[in-house]
Design a protein around this motif. Sequence first.
Motif, PDB file in Angstrom:
ATOM      1  N   PRO A 330       0.822  -1.217   0.000  1.00 52.90           N
ATOM      2  CA  PRO A 330       0.000   0.000   0.000  1.00 52.90           C
ATOM      3  C   PRO A 330       0.854   1.266   0.000  1.00 52.90           C
ATOM      4  N   ARG A 331       0.217   2.366  -0.444  1.00 54.20           N
ATOM      5  CA  ARG A 331       0.889   3.667  -0.500  1.00 54.20           C
ATOM      6  C   ARG A 331       0.039   4.685   0.255  1.00 54.20           C
ATOM      7  N   ARG A 332       0.681   5.402   1.177  1.00 48.28           N
ATOM      8  CA  ARG A 332      -0.006   6.439   1.946  1.00 48.28           C
ATOM      9  C   ARG A 332       0.921   7.642   2.057  1.00 48.28           C
ATOM     10  N   THR A 333       0.334   8.839   2.071  1.00 51.83           N
ATOM     11  CA  THR A 333       1.172  10.026   2.227  1.00 51.83           C
ATOM     12  C   THR A 333       1.446  10.287   3.707  1.00 51.83           C
ATOM     13  N   MET A 334       2.555  10.955   3.965  1.00 55.61           N
ATOM     14  CA  MET A 334       2.900  11.299   5.340  1.00 55.61           C
ATOM     15  C   MET A 334       1.830  12.166   5.980  1.00 55.61           C
ATOM     16  N   ILE A 335       1.314  13.127   5.246  1.00 65.08           N
ATOM     17  CA  ILE A 335       0.324  14.043   5.821  1.00 65.08           C
ATOM     18  C   ILE A 335      -0.973  13.306   6.127  1.00 65.08           C
ATOM     19  N   LEU A 337      -1.395  10.104   6.910  1.00 67.81           N
ATOM     20  CA  LEU A 337      -1.191   9.238   8.071  1.00 67.81           C
ATOM     21  C   LEU A 337      -1.086  10.049   9.362  1.00 67.81           C
ATOM     22  N   THR A 338      -0.364  11.162   9.306  1.00 66.94           N
ATOM     23  CA  THR A 338      -0.168  11.966  10.513  1.00 66.94           C
ATOM     24  C   THR A 338      -1.467  12.639  10.936  1.00 66.94           C
ATOM     25  N   SER A 339      -2.241  13.093   9.968  1.00 65.73           N
ATOM     26  CA  SER A 339      -3.534  13.723  10.294  1.00 65.73           C
ATOM     27  C   SER A 339      -4.475  12.717  10.939  1.00 65.73           C
ATOM     28  N   GLU A 340      -4.477  11.487  10.414  1.00 65.61           N
ATOM     29  CA  GLU A 340      -5.328  10.451  11.007  1.00 65.61           C
ATOM     30  C   GLU A 340      -4.920  10.167  12.443  1.00 65.61           C
ATOM     31  N   ALA A 341      -3.622  10.070  12.680  1.00 65.09           N
ATOM     32  CA  ALA A 341      -3.148   9.750  14.024  1.00 65.09           C
ATOM     33  C   ALA A 341      -3.403  10.892  15.006  1.00 65.09           C
ATOM     34  N   ALA A 342      -3.294  12.133  14.531  1.00 66.79           N
ATOM     35  CA  ALA A 342      -3.469  13.289  15.412  1.00 66.79           C
ATOM     36  C   ALA A 342      -4.942  13.623  15.617  1.00 66.79           C
ATOM     37  N   ALA A 357       2.516  23.996  18.423  1.00 64.66           N
ATOM     38  CA  ALA A 357       1.656  23.716  19.577  1.00 64.66           C
ATOM     39  C   ALA A 357       1.200  22.264  19.575  1.00 64.66           C
ATOM     40  N   LEU A 358       0.934  21.731  18.364  1.00 70.15           N
ATOM     41  CA  LEU A 358       0.535  20.337  18.250  1.00 70.15           C
ATOM     42  C   LEU A 358       1.686  19.422  18.686  1.00 70.15           C
ATOM     43  N   CYS A 359       2.898  19.802  18.338  1.00 62.89           N
ATOM     44  CA  CYS A 359       4.063  19.030  18.777  1.00 62.89           C
ATOM     45  C   CYS A 359       4.148  19.010  20.301  1.00 62.89           C
ATOM     46  N   ILE A 360       3.971  20.151  20.903  1.00 61.43           N
ATOM     47  CA  ILE A 360       4.060  20.237  22.360  1.00 61.43           C
ATOM     48  C   ILE A 360       2.973  19.381  23.008  1.00 61.43           C
ATOM     49  N   THR A 361       1.778  19.391  22.432  1.00 63.48           N
ATOM     50  CA  THR A 361       0.672  18.585  22.965  1.00 63.48           C
ATOM     51  C   THR A 361       1.019  17.102  22.969  1.00 63.48           C
ATOM     52  N   HIS A 362       1.721  16.673  21.928  1.00 64.77           N
ATOM     53  CA  HIS A 362       2.042  15.252  21.800  1.00 64.77           C
ATOM     54  C   HIS A 362       3.455  14.906  22.286  1.00 64.77           C
ATOM     55  N   GLY A 363       4.091  15.830  22.969  1.00 68.58           N
ATOM     56  CA  GLY A 363       5.405  15.548  23.525  1.00 68.58           C
ATOM     57  C   GLY A 363       6.494  15.386  22.483  1.00 68.58           C
ATOM     58  N   VAL A 364       6.382  16.148  21.404  1.00 67.38           N
ATOM     59  CA  VAL A 364       7.355  16.074  20.312  1.00 67.38           C
ATOM     60  C   VAL A 364       8.269  17.287  20.374  1.00 67.38           C
ATOM     61  N   ARG A 365       9.551  17.043  20.241  1.00 66.67           N
ATOM     62  CA  ARG A 365      10.516  18.151  20.216  1.00 66.67           C
ATOM     63  C   ARG A 365      10.170  19.111  19.081  1.00 66.67           C
ATOM     64  N   ALA A 366      10.290  20.411  19.327  1.00 64.86           N
ATOM     65  CA  ALA A 366       9.948  21.415  18.319  1.00 64.86           C
ATOM     66  C   ALA A 366      10.879  22.618  18.474  1.00 64.86           C
ATOM     67  N   GLU A 381       6.877  10.858  12.879  1.00 66.29           N
ATOM     68  CA  GLU A 381       7.750   9.876  13.532  1.00 66.29           C
ATOM     69  C   GLU A 381       7.222   9.499  14.913  1.00 66.29           C
ATOM     70  N   LYS A 382       6.672  10.473  15.626  1.00 66.10           N
ATOM     71  CA  LYS A 382       6.181  10.221  16.978  1.00 66.10           C
ATOM     72  C   LYS A 382       4.828   9.512  16.978  1.00 66.10           C
ATOM     73  N   LEU A 383       3.918   9.933  16.102  1.00 68.68           N
ATOM     74  CA  LEU A 383       2.531   9.467  16.177  1.00 68.68           C
ATOM     75  C   LEU A 383       2.230   8.276  15.286  1.00 68.68           C
ATOM     76  N   VAL A 384       3.019   8.079  14.240  1.00 68.96           N
ATOM     77  CA  VAL A 384       2.640   7.110  13.218  1.00 68.96           C
ATOM     78  C   VAL A 384       3.640   5.992  13.036  1.00 68.96           C
ATOM     79  N   GLU A 385       4.909   6.346  12.858  1.00 70.05           N
ATOM     80  CA  GLU A 385       5.881   5.396  12.333  1.00 70.05           C
ATOM     81  C   GLU A 385       5.930   4.089  13.110  1.00 70.05           C
ATOM     82  N   HIS A 386       5.963   4.161  14.424  1.00 66.74           N
ATOM     83  CA  HIS A 386       6.137   2.950  15.237  1.00 66.74           C
ATOM     84  C   HIS A 386       4.936   2.014  15.161  1.00 66.74           C
ATOM     85  N   ASP A 387       3.780   2.515  14.665  1.00 73.66           N
ATOM     86  CA  ASP A 387       2.583   1.683  14.576  1.00 73.66           C
ATOM     87  C   ASP A 387       2.380   1.068  13.187  1.00 73.66           C
TER      88      ASP A 387
END
Length: 509
Positions: A330-335, A337-342, A357-366, A381-387
């Motif tokens: 399958p092929r999915r775009t980064m945006i 996948l990330t929008s679905e996860a967020a 601000a979204l990064c801070i909410t999810h504990g992502v370095r910004a 990388e934080k919300l999607v990749e590992h799943d």
Amino acid sequence: MDGDNVNHAGADATTGSDGTSPDDAFSSRRSKLDQLRTAGREPYLSRFDVTYRAAELAEVWSDLEPGAETGQTVSVAGRLVARREQGKVAFLVIRDATGDLQLFCRVNVLGDEAFTVAIELDLGDWVGATGEVLRTRRGELSVAPKEVTLLSKSLRPLPEKYHGLTDTETRYRQRYVDLIANPEVRHVFETRFRIMSAIRRFMEGRGFIEVETPMLHPIPGGATARPFVTHHNALDIDLYLRIAPELYLKRLLVGGFERVYEVNRSFRNEGMSPRHNPEFTMLEAYQAFTDLEGMMELTESLITTVAEEVLGTLTIEYQGTPVDLSSPWPRRTMIELTSEAAGEDVSFARSSEELRALCITHGVRADDFWGKGKLIAELFEKLVEHDLIGPVFVTEYPLETSPLARKKPGEPELTERFEVIMNGREIANAFSELVDPIDQRERFEAQIRAKATGDDEAMGFDDDYLRALEYGMPPAGGLGIGIDRLVMLLTDSASIRDVLLFPHMRPEA
């Protein structure tokens, strides 16, 4: 083996196979070594001519009946890993690269003196034997030696099998002991070598030629990473261990080669983890007159072909999770996948402040100097990749994190780039190559600005590569595959250290 009470060597770092402490055993064996030399016997021979290995014997005489003799004399050799004495008979088990083989030693064949020498050998010694092939009455294929020869004296005792060598510090630091004590480890590396052979056959079958490019670079480039720095005394200049061979391989496309690849060692001065080692192996390939679609087909075909050839299946299991490598991926775009996860839009339509601000909410370095593209990539990388179990082609990476990829037509913030994600980790990275020297110059300048604001992973400015592009590079696609991670997947290995013969470790105290 032929007896139930064979004394096996195995794997405990603190207790020898004979139950003594390592220091006592070392002293005892050193004493034996001195006695051998005093008696005029050399304990480290220069040569022994082997006519059969264990697996070859098992294949040739697979139909030999219990109790049958062959009259065939062979010479075999291996490490002594087990021993059992029974009066005027002794069973010694030696291990070569193909398996274990029993030596059926008899005093009436060897003679008293040679028999005594044989049974006084230590577990771990390298031994050669010449004698007749037979199968014992209990059904064990054996060599009944007329002569047993010490080839190399072991001064350290083998670890004790039944405890198992499980201490990872010892296993990785003393890989030679790990290979002795845990035969399944050898299988992992034999599989790795078969994977490498299959990759080369595939690439050559596609018309690629294997090349070699420099490992010492005057400018760190080809990827965004922190390099190792060294100094060349004769030229009095700093050089960098390569972080990727990309820019040199693409110079070859400029020069007229159309399909090139390199299986390369690359180096990144970054952290270590179950997925990262300071030096690692990559396959990088570049093909003229193709694009991202061509690289998708190449990547999918390569990995599925190698898996089928090496494992015989496309349905594998990694750390308890089933993975189906069957096409199509399958092929999915980064945006997407990330929008679905967020649970909300994560795109360039959002402001930098909103994304931060979204990064801070999810504990992502910004970091303050990061643009929208970098923030989106970090959220992915934080919300999607590992799943992502995958395999899946994740496409349309931001321009900010892809300084060597062609822009996506009509959407200049994105690039024609993909990564293949399997089991939550990147396996492959590819894109339609940027061949416009004007655009590439602007990208390099942006990298220099990023470095000036604190990004120590930003690329250097490579004038010579720009000069090469100014001569004209054909449209092309490029691909990089992390060999170590691919081997981890295909051997069900939890850590990158399990697939590296000698992973980097902190120095011993």
